[in-house]
Motif scaffolding. Structure first.
Motif, short mmCIF file in Angstrom:
data_model
loop_
_atom_site.label_atom_id
_atom_site.label_comp_id
_atom_site.label_asym_id
_atom_site.label_seq_id
_atom_site.Cartn_x
_atom_site.Cartn_y
_atom_site.Cartn_z
N ASP A 118 48.56 22.27 2.07
CA ASP A 118 48.78 21.63 0.78
C ASP A 118 47.99 20.33 0.64
O ASP A 118 47.71 19.88 -0.47
N SER A 119 47.64 19.75 1.79
CA SER A 119 46.96 18.46 1.76
C SER A 119 45.47 18.57 1.45
O SER A 119 44.80 17.55 1.30
N TRP A 120 44.94 19.80 1.38
CA TRP A 120 43.50 19.92 1.12
C TRP A 120 43.16 19.35 -0.25
O TRP A 120 43.86 19.62 -1.24
N PRO A 121 42.06 18.61 -0.35
CA PRO A 121 41.70 17.98 -1.63
C PRO A 121 40.97 18.91 -2.60
O PRO A 121 40.54 18.49 -3.64
N TRP A 122 40.81 20.18 -2.23
CA TRP A 122 40.12 21.11 -3.13
C TRP A 122 40.90 22.43 -3.18
O TRP A 122 41.61 22.78 -2.25
N PRO A 123 40.75 23.17 -4.28
CA PRO A 123 41.41 24.48 -4.35
C PRO A 123 40.70 25.45 -3.42
O PRO A 123 39.49 25.37 -3.23
N GLY A 124 41.44 26.35 -2.81
CA GLY A 124 40.76 27.30 -1.94
C GLY A 124 41.73 28.14 -1.16
O GLY A 124 42.92 28.14 -1.41
N LYS A 125 41.19 28.86 -0.18
CA LYS A 125 42.04 29.69 0.66
C LYS A 125 41.43 29.78 2.05
O LYS A 125 40.23 29.58 2.25
N THR A 126 42.28 30.08 3.03
CA THR A 126 41.83 30.24 4.40
C THR A 126 41.83 31.71 4.76
O THR A 126 42.49 32.52 4.12
N LYS A 127 41.07 32.04 5.80
CA LYS A 127 40.87 33.44 6.15
C LYS A 127 42.03 34.02 6.95
O LYS A 127 42.37 35.20 6.81
N TYR A 128 42.64 33.20 7.81
CA TYR A 128 43.63 33.72 8.75
C TYR A 128 45.00 33.08 8.55
O TYR A 128 45.10 31.89 8.24
N THR A 129 46.04 33.85 8.75
CA THR A 129 47.41 33.34 8.69
C THR A 129 47.77 32.62 9.99
O THR A 129 47.09 32.79 11.01
N TYR A 304 38.49 13.21 18.56
CA TYR A 304 37.04 13.24 18.71
C TYR A 304 36.46 14.64 18.57
O TYR A 304 35.29 14.81 18.27
N TYR A 305 37.31 15.67 18.77
CA TYR A 305 36.84 17.03 18.56
C TYR A 305 36.44 17.23 17.10
O TYR A 305 35.52 17.96 16.78
N GLN A 306 37.14 16.54 16.20
CA GLN A 306 36.84 16.63 14.78
C GLN A 306 35.90 15.53 14.32
O GLN A 306 35.16 15.69 13.35
N GLY A 307 35.89 14.40 15.00
CA GLY A 307 35.02 13.30 14.63
C GLY A 307 35.70 11.97 14.84
O GLY A 307 36.91 11.89 15.06
N ASP A 308 34.94 10.90 14.75
CA ASP A 308 35.47 9.56 14.96
C ASP A 308 35.68 8.89 13.61
O ASP A 308 35.02 7.91 13.27
N THR A 309 36.60 9.44 12.84
CA THR A 309 36.88 8.93 11.50
C THR A 309 38.38 8.74 11.34
O THR A 309 39.19 9.23 12.13
N ALA A 310 38.76 8.01 10.27
CA ALA A 310 40.17 7.80 9.99
C ALA A 310 40.86 9.13 9.69
O ALA A 310 42.00 9.36 10.10
N GLU A 311 40.15 10.02 8.98
CA GLU A 311 40.72 11.33 8.67
C GLU A 311 40.95 12.14 9.95
O GLU A 311 41.98 12.79 10.11
N ALA A 312 39.98 12.08 10.88
CA ALA A 312 40.12 12.81 12.15
C ALA A 312 41.28 12.25 12.96
O ALA A 312 42.00 13.00 13.63
N ALA A 313 41.46 10.94 12.90
CA ALA A 313 42.57 10.31 13.63
C ALA A 313 43.91 10.79 13.07
O ALA A 313 44.86 11.06 13.82
N GLN A 314 43.99 10.90 11.75
CA GLN A 314 45.22 11.38 11.13
C GLN A 314 45.47 12.84 11.47
O GLN A 314 46.59 13.25 11.76
N GLN A 315 44.40 13.65 11.45
CA GLN A 315 44.53 15.06 11.80
C GLN A 315 44.96 15.23 13.25
O GLN A 315 45.71 16.15 13.59
N ALA A 316 44.48 14.35 14.12
CA ALA A 316 44.84 14.44 15.54
C ALA A 316 46.34 14.26 15.75
O ALA A 316 46.94 14.90 16.61
N LYS A 317 46.96 13.40 14.94
CA LYS A 317 48.41 13.20 15.04
C LYS A 317 49.13 14.50 14.69
O LYS A 317 50.16 14.84 15.28
N LEU A 318 48.59 15.24 13.71
CA LEU A 318 49.18 16.52 13.34
C LEU A 318 48.94 17.57 14.43
O LEU A 318 49.82 18.37 14.75
N ARG A 319 47.75 17.55 15.01
CA ARG A 319 47.43 18.51 16.07
C ARG A 319 48.32 18.30 17.29
O ARG A 319 48.61 19.23 18.02
N MET A 320 48.70 17.05 17.53
CA MET A 320 49.56 16.76 18.67
C MET A 320 50.88 17.50 18.58
O MET A 320 51.48 17.83 19.61
N GLY A 321 51.34 17.77 17.39
CA GLY A 321 52.58 18.53 17.24
C GLY A 321 52.44 19.92 17.82
O GLY A 321 53.34 20.42 18.52
#
Length: 338
Positions: A118-129, A304-321
Motif C-alpha cells: 500500500d505504501s508504493w507511491p505509484w499504481p501497479g502490481k507485483t508478479k508474485y504473492t 545497504y542491500y537496497q542502498g544508503d538512503t533514508a528510504e532504504a533505512a526505513q525499508q530495512a526496519k521493515l525487513r527486520m520483521g
C-alpha cells in the motif's frame, strides 16, 4: 606439526625446529632428496612400497607404510557435534506455519497477499504473492543452508534479502507509469536489447519500440546489478570464498555474462546474495557478517542491500520483521534441536 616429503627435506625442516614428526616418501626414488640421505631422526611413518589389493574390477593400488611407533594411526572415530552454531535445514513440517507468520507480518506493514504494498507511491502490481515467495524460499532451502554454513553467516539474512526482492518484483503496465523503468520486466528487456543487437526473444519484443538504452539493471531473484555482482564476486575471490575467474565490470561482455546468469540462473543469483552482504560490510567498514552479527548490524546490512538512503533505512526496519520471524521463531530453534 608434521611434514610429508623426502628424507632430505624432512630432516632439514625437522632440524630447523619447524616440524615434530616426519612422513617420509621413501619409495619415490625419482626424488633426489631420497638418494644417499639418512632417515630423519623424527620419522613417524615410512612409505616403503606400492601394493595391489583386490582383483578384477575391484583391484586398487595402495601404499604400504610402516610406523616407528611415534604415530600409531587412527583406529576409531567418534564425531563431536559442531560447536559453531551453524544453521541447519528448515523442518518442512513447519512450512504452513512459517507462511502464515510471514503473511500476517506483511499484512501488518501494508503488503497484502496479492498486489503491491500500500505504501508504493505509484499504481501497479507485483508478479508474485507472499505465499508463493515463501514456498520458493523453502524450495531452495538446501542452497540457502549450504551458503549459510559455508560462509558462517545467518541463513535468515540471505533469505530475507532475496525473498523481499522477489516479493516486490514489479510488473506494472508501463503505459500507466511516468517512469517505465519501475517495471522490472521492462528494465530486463532493455538490458537484453542493449547486449544482443536486436536479436530478441518474445518476452523482449513484446515491448515494441518502447525499449530504452540500458546496459545494466537489477535482475533475478535477489534483484542484483551485473556490475555490483562482479564487484561482490571478485571481492569473494580475493577472500578465498570463491574459486572462479575474475570479471571486469568495465567491459560490456563481462557485464552481460554475469547479468545473463543473474537473470536466468536462480542458483547463481541466490548464491550471489551473501557475497553482496560481504561486499557491503567491507565498503561500510563493518565486520564481515557472521554467526554473532548484532541485530543493529544486521539491519544495516539489510539497508545497504537496497542502498544508503533514508528510504532504504526505513525499508530495512521493515525487513527486520521478516528476519526475526525466520531467525528467532524457526532457525534458532532448529539449530538447537535438529
Amino acid at each position: 606439526v608434521g611434514i610429508y616429503a623426502t628424507r632430505n627435506a624432512c630432516s632439514r625442516v625437522s632440524d630447523a625446529g619447524l616440524s615434530t614428526a616426519s612422513f617420509v616418501s621413501n619409495m619415490s626414488m625419482g626424488y633426489s632428496g631420497n638418494l644417499g640421505f639418512p632417515m630423519p631422526s623424527d620419522w613417524a611413518i615410512d612409505q616403503i612400497k606400492t601394493i595391489n589389493v583386490g582383483s578384477g574390477s575391484g583391484l586398487i593400488e595402495i601404499d604400504n607404510d610402516i610406523s616407528s611407533g611415534r604415530e600409531s594411526g587412527q583406529k576409531s572415530y567418534n564425531p563431536v557435534p559442531a560447536k559453531e552454531d551453524l544453521d541447519v535445514a528448515f523442518d518442512q513440517t513447519w512450512a504452513d506455519e512459517l507462511t502464515k507468520d510471514i503473511q500476517t507480518y506483511f499484512d501488518s506493514i501494508g503488503i497484502p497477499e496479492e498486489g503491491p504494498p500500500d505504501s508504493w507511491p505509484w499504481p501497479g502490481k507485483t508478479k508474485y504473492t507472499t505465499s508463493y515467495c515463501v514456498k520458493f524460499m523453502l524450495s531452495w532451502d538446501t542452497l540457502f543452508t549450504s551458503l549459510a554454513r559455508m560462509l558462517k553467516m545467518r541463513k535468515a539474512l540471505i533469505q530475507t534479502s532475496a525473498i523481499w526482492e522477489l516479493r516486490h518484483f514489479n510488473i506494472t503496465n508501463i503505459e500507466d507509469l511516468s517512469v517505465p523503468k519501475v517495471n522490472d520486466n521492462f528494465s530486463d528487456a532493455c538490458v537484453y536489447d542493449y547486449h544482443n543487437d536486436g536479436v530478441l526473444p518474445d518476452w523482449v519484443t513484446e515491448w515494441g519500440n518502447k525499449l530504452t538504452t540500458l546496459d545494466d539493471c537489477s535482475t533475478g531473484v535477489g534483484q542484483i546489478f551485473g556490475r555490483r555482482a562482479i564487484k561482490a564476486r571478485n571481492h569473494a575471490i580475493d577472500l578465498g570464498l570463491l574459486d572462479e575467474a575474475k570479471r571486469d565490470a568495465t567491459k560490456d561482455a563481462d557485464v552481460w555474462a554475469v547479468w545473463e546468469k543473474l537473470h536466468f540462473n536462480q542458483s547463481y543469483n541466490i548464491s550471489t546474495v551473501p557475497f553482496m552482504h560481504i561486499l557491503h560490510a567491507m565498503e561500510k567498514g563493518m565486520a564481515r557478517p557472521g554467526l554473532t552479527t548484532s541485530e543493529a548490524d544486521t539491519e544495516k546490512l539489510l539497508q545497504y542491500y537496497q542502498g544508503d538512503t533514508a528510504e532504504a533505512a526505513q525499508q530495512a526496519k521493515l525487513r527486520m520483521g521478516m528476519y526475526r520471524i525466520i531467525e528467532d521463531k524457526y532457525q534458532s530453534v532448529f539449530r538447537k534441536y535438529l
